[in-house]
Design an enzyme around this catalytic site. Structure first.
Site, short mmCIF file in Angstrom:
data_model
loop_
_atom_site.label_atom_id
_atom_site.label_comp_id
_atom_site.label_asym_id
_atom_site.label_seq_id
_atom_site.Cartn_x
_atom_site.Cartn_y
_atom_site.Cartn_z
N ARG A 1 0.84 -1.19 0.00
CA ARG A 1 0.00 0.00 0.00
C ARG A 1 0.88 1.24 0.00
O ARG A 1 1.67 1.45 0.91
CB ARG A 1 -0.92 -0.01 1.22
CG ARG A 1 -1.93 1.12 1.23
CD ARG A 1 -2.98 0.93 2.28
NE ARG A 1 -2.45 1.00 3.63
CZ ARG A 1 -3.21 1.07 4.73
NH1 ARG A 1 -4.52 1.01 4.62
NH2 ARG A 1 -2.67 1.14 5.92
N ASP B 1 2.87 -6.23 10.46
CA ASP B 1 3.87 -5.83 11.44
C ASP B 1 3.76 -6.65 12.72
O ASP B 1 4.77 -7.07 13.29
CB ASP B 1 3.71 -4.33 11.79
CG ASP B 1 4.25 -3.43 10.69
OD1 ASP B 1 5.04 -3.92 9.86
OD2 ASP B 1 3.89 -2.24 10.68
N THR C 1 -0.90 7.53 -1.21
CA THR C 1 -2.19 7.41 -1.91
C THR C 1 -3.08 6.32 -1.35
O THR C 1 -4.28 6.28 -1.63
CB THR C 1 -1.96 7.10 -3.40
OG1 THR C 1 -1.36 5.80 -3.52
CG2 THR C 1 -1.05 8.14 -4.04
#
Length: 209
Positions: free
Chosen positions: A104, A203, A108
């Protein structure tokens, strides 16, 4: 909600609560994601077609049911989707695996592809698209776009958490792809994270920041 199944099994909900806790260790989070993946796979494959086959038991010959057609394709969206993979392969060890590499763009929030590898006969198989979080749905829509380009016709999207915004985007872009999720949370924040959510699944799974 049309086209969306919330898996409310007590074990799924209990494990999801454990995963939401920010004190959960990387090891614990990864193990729970694996376990929930197996439970979600059980639910999403509940209606697979069966066909009779003749077998010999130690006692007699019989007609017994087995899954009809070609084997499933599990299609995790990298990185976090891989967290579902081991649990699902434990349940369906003969499944094929496609890999869809998307990240990602932080500015944007759009999905950018960096890797794609899938079986050649997607049109003949049920494809489970895997990503723990359906947030903006940009990655999910991009992944399904690519799979359709490669011939996939029968797909189901499996996630751990979904935001209403992500569901609306996914249903608008691909109304033919039903969604299975463990929970629908409140909304997205300004950074595209699900609230209350559980943070960034990748993460937390890999211990990165």
């Amino acid at each position: 909600m049309e086209g969306v199944t919330v898996v409310d099994h007590p074990l799924v909900q209990h494990k999801l609560t454990l995963m939401r806790d920010k004190k959960r260790s990387t090891k614990g989070f990864r193990q729970l994601l694996n376990e929930v993946g197996m439970l979600l796979a059980y639910e999403v494959t509940r209606d697979l077609p069966l066909e009779p086959v003749e077998i010999d038991t130690p006692v007699a010959t019989m007609q017994a049911p087995q899954i009809a057609g070609k084997k499933l394709v599990l299609a995790p969206i990298l990185r976090a989707g891989v967290g579902f993979l081991d649990g699902m392969l434990t349940l369906v060890p003969s499944a094929r695996v496609a890999h869809i590499g998307l990240y990602r763009d932080p500015e944007t929030l759009q999905a950018v592809e960096y890797y794609f590898k899938a079986p050649s006969d997607l049109a003949d198989r049920l494809v489970l698209v895997l990503d723990p979080m359906l947030a903006t749905a940009n990655s999910a829509v991009a992944a399904v776009d690519r799979l359709k380009e490669r011939g996939a016709r029968d797909m189901r999207f499996v996630c751990l958490l979904a935001a209403p915004e992500g569901i609306d985007r996914m249903r608008g872009a691909h109304p033919d792809v039903p969604i299975w999720t463990a929970a629908i949370d409140e909304h997205l924040n300004d950074h595209g994270y699900i609230v209350p959510g559980l943070g960034d699944a990748g993460d937390r799974m890999y211990g990165t920041r």
